[in-house]
Scaffold this motif. Structure first.
Motif, PDB file in Angstrom:
ATOM      1  N   LEU A 135       0.828  -1.211   0.000  1.00 45.66           N
ATOM      2  CA  LEU A 135       0.000   0.000   0.000  1.00 45.66           C
ATOM      3  C   LEU A 135       0.859   1.257   0.000  1.00 45.66           C
ATOM      4  CD1 LEU A 135      -3.032  -0.642   2.358  1.00 45.66           C
ATOM      5  CD2 LEU A 135      -3.029  -0.412  -0.109  1.00 45.66           C
ATOM      6  N   LEU A 136       1.897   1.280   0.825  1.00 42.53           N
ATOM      7  CA  LEU A 136       2.758   2.456   0.891  1.00 42.53           C
ATOM      8  C   LEU A 136       3.471   2.713  -0.434  1.00 42.53           C
ATOM      9  CD1 LEU A 136       4.238   2.058   4.480  1.00 42.53           C
ATOM     10  CD2 LEU A 136       2.557   3.736   3.694  1.00 42.53           C
ATOM     11  N   ARG A 137       3.757   1.644  -1.174  1.00 36.98           N
ATOM     12  CA  ARG A 137       4.383   1.798  -2.500  1.00 36.98           C
ATOM     13  C   ARG A 137       3.328   1.984  -3.585  1.00 36.98           C
ATOM     14  NH1 ARG A 137       8.596  -2.943  -1.473  1.00 36.98           N
ATOM     15  NH2 ARG A 137       6.849  -4.131  -2.324  1.00 36.98           N
ATOM     16  N   ASP A 138       2.069   1.981  -3.187  1.00 31.92           N
ATOM     17  CA  ASP A 138       0.929   2.132  -4.094  1.00 31.92           C
ATOM     18  C   ASP A 138       0.869   1.012  -5.134  1.00 31.92           C
ATOM     19  OD1 ASP A 138      -1.373   3.676  -4.147  1.00 31.92           O
ATOM     20  OD2 ASP A 138      -0.729   4.755  -5.934  1.00 31.92           O
ATOM     21  N   GLN A 139       1.211  -0.187  -4.707  1.00 30.17           N
ATOM     22  CA  GLN A 139       1.117  -1.374  -5.552  1.00 30.17           C
ATOM     23  C   GLN A 139      -0.154  -2.127  -5.162  1.00 30.17           C
ATOM     24  OE1 GLN A 139       5.044  -2.850  -4.404  1.00 30.17           O
ATOM     25  NE2 GLN A 139       5.684  -2.606  -6.547  1.00 30.17           N
ATOM     26  N   ILE A 140      -1.282  -1.580  -5.594  1.00 31.98           N
ATOM     27  CA  ILE A 140      -2.578  -2.068  -5.143  1.00 31.98           C
ATOM     28  C   ILE A 140      -2.846  -3.493  -5.608  1.00 31.98           C
ATOM     29  CG2 ILE A 140      -5.055  -1.602  -5.087  1.00 31.98           C
ATOM     30  CD1 ILE A 140      -3.133   0.454  -3.610  1.00 31.98           C
ATOM     31  N   GLU A 141      -2.512  -3.809  -6.847  1.00 30.46           N
ATOM     32  CA  GLU A 141      -2.747  -5.172  -7.333  1.00 30.46           C
ATOM     33  C   GLU A 141      -1.940  -6.187  -6.524  1.00 30.46           C
ATOM     34  OE1 GLU A 141      -2.377  -2.535  -9.342  1.00 30.46           O
ATOM     35  OE2 GLU A 141      -4.388  -2.518 -10.221  1.00 30.46           O
ATOM     36  N   HIS A 142      -0.703  -5.828  -6.140  1.00 28.39           N
ATOM     37  CA  HIS A 142       0.109  -6.726  -5.303  1.00 28.39           C
ATOM     38  C   HIS A 142      -0.543  -6.899  -3.926  1.00 28.39           C
ATOM     39  CE1 HIS A 142       2.802  -6.115  -8.516  1.00 28.39           C
ATOM     40  NE2 HIS A 142       3.936  -5.941  -7.864  1.00 28.39           N
ATOM     41  N   PHE A 143      -1.001  -5.778  -3.369  1.00 28.40           N
ATOM     42  CA  PHE A 143      -1.670  -5.819  -2.067  1.00 28.40           C
ATOM     43  C   PHE A 143      -2.883  -6.755  -2.114  1.00 28.40           C
ATOM     44  CE2 PHE A 143      -5.302  -4.165   0.374  1.00 28.40           C
ATOM     45  CZ  PHE A 143      -4.828  -4.306   1.664  1.00 28.40           C
ATOM     46  N   LEU A 144      -3.717  -6.599  -3.137  1.00 24.87           N
ATOM     47  CA  LEU A 144      -4.932  -7.410  -3.235  1.00 24.87           C
ATOM     48  C   LEU A 144      -4.609  -8.882  -3.469  1.00 24.87           C
ATOM     49  CD1 LEU A 144      -7.167  -4.942  -5.254  1.00 24.87           C
ATOM     50  CD2 LEU A 144      -7.412  -5.592  -2.851  1.00 24.87           C
ATOM     51  N   ARG A 145      -3.617  -9.152  -4.312  1.00 21.93           N
ATOM     52  CA  ARG A 145      -3.220 -10.544  -4.545  1.00 21.93           C
ATOM     53  C   ARG A 145      -2.732 -11.178  -3.246  1.00 21.93           C
ATOM     54  NH1 ARG A 145       1.400 -10.267  -7.652  1.00 21.93           N
ATOM     55  NH2 ARG A 145       2.537 -10.438  -5.702  1.00 21.93           N
ATOM     56  N   ALA A 146      -1.884 -10.467  -2.510  1.00 20.39           N
ATOM     57  CA  ALA A 146      -1.373 -10.995  -1.249  1.00 20.39           C
ATOM     58  C   ALA A 146      -2.511 -11.234  -0.257  1.00 20.39           C
ATOM     59  CB  ALA A 146      -0.333 -10.046  -0.657  1.00 20.39           C
ATOM     60  N   PHE A 147      -3.444 -10.280  -0.177  1.00 22.67           N
ATOM     61  CA  PHE A 147      -4.561 -10.428   0.755  1.00 22.67           C
ATOM     62  C   PHE A 147      -5.416 -11.650   0.414  1.00 22.67           C
ATOM     63  CE2 PHE A 147      -9.056  -9.860   1.705  1.00 22.67           C
ATOM     64  CZ  PHE A 147      -9.009  -9.761   3.070  1.00 22.67           C
ATOM     65  N   PHE A 148      -5.891 -11.721  -0.822  1.00 21.83           N
ATOM     66  CA  PHE A 148      -6.810 -12.812  -1.183  1.00 21.83           C
ATOM     67  C   PHE A 148      -6.116 -14.175  -1.204  1.00 21.83           C
ATOM     68  CE2 PHE A 148      -9.370  -9.217  -2.822  1.00 21.83           C
ATOM     69  CZ  PHE A 148     -10.514  -9.470  -2.084  1.00 21.83           C
ATOM     70  N   ASN A 149      -4.872 -14.245  -1.650  1.00 26.69           N
ATOM     71  CA  ASN A 149      -4.148 -15.516  -1.623  1.00 26.69           C
ATOM     72  C   ASN A 149      -3.920 -15.983  -0.191  1.00 26.69           C
ATOM     73  OD1 ASN A 149      -4.009 -15.724  -4.392  1.00 26.69           O
ATOM     74  ND2 ASN A 149      -1.884 -15.079  -4.543  1.00 26.69           N
ATOM     75  N   GLY A 150      -3.493 -15.059   0.670  1.00 29.75           N
ATOM     76  CA  GLY A 150      -3.245 -15.426   2.061  1.00 29.75           C
ATOM     77  C   GLY A 150      -4.504 -15.874   2.772  1.00 29.75           C
TER      78      GLY A 150
END
Length: 188
Positions: free
Chosen positions: A16-31
């Motif tokens: 989120l701090l790097r504004d990499q929203i797709e990475h954030f969402l992938r990490a959230f839903f995969n985890g």
């Protein structure tokens, strides 16, 4: 990647701090998908030898707490005297028939509510009941259009808004003490 305790990796806020929203969402839903066990409706520990099995505690409070915190970060994130709203929301959620909402959420600045609705393809309306314990200096509201449309203009209670950063999909608003509406209009 996935670890044996996927919700305990602390990559989510960094994305989120790097504004990499797709990475954030992938990490959230995969985890979350990796540790959530439907039969007990809880997060488990150590999904081994497969994701369908686990070798640890049946109820993993720390994983569940981190999943809840990361879900909250989709909607609300405090950063010093700034309050980010909608920073990491999935585009599909914003464009869904029901929209998205968070009511009476606890923040550093005090409880607040947020809802986002998309009544037509080129408009998203946010209703904000801001925190009142003490105001943030700025509210940064992101509009993640489902088709990645570009922001044309933003109105706050029908008047032209503050600073728009169309490339980041957000508007920077001064703090307010009363509920207000923000309407984002996108290029067709």
């Amino acid at each position: 990647g996935i670890s044996m305790q996927p919700n305990l990796t602390y990559t989510f806020p960094a994305y989120l701090l790097r504004d990499q929203i797709e990475h954030f969402l992938r990490a959230f839903f995969n985890g979350f998908a990796a540790c959530f066990q439907r039969d007990i409706r809880a997060c488990s520990e150590h999904q081994l030898p497969t994701l369908a099995e686990w070798a640890g505690g049946h109820f993993k409070t720390s994983d569940e707490a981190m999943a809840a915190m990361n879900l909250r970060l989709m909607f609300i994130q405090e950063d010093g005297d700034r309050l980010y709203l909608g920073r990491g929301l999935p585009r599909a959620w914003v464009g869904s028939k029901c929209g998205v909402a968070l009511r009476r959420a606890a923040t550093y600045f005090g409880p607040m509510s947020l809802s986002l609705q998309m009544p037509e393809p080129q408009r998203i309306i946010a209703e904000i009941d801001p925190p009142r314990r003490h105001s943030p200096r700025e509210i940064v509201l992101r509009f993640r259009h489902p088709q990645k449309a570009i922001l044309e203009k933003v109105l706050v209670n029908g008047q032209p808004a503050g600073k728009i950063e169309a490339d980041k999909e957000w508007v920077i608003l001064p703090a307010r003490a009363e509920p207000f509406q923000v309407e984002a209009i996108f290029f067709a």
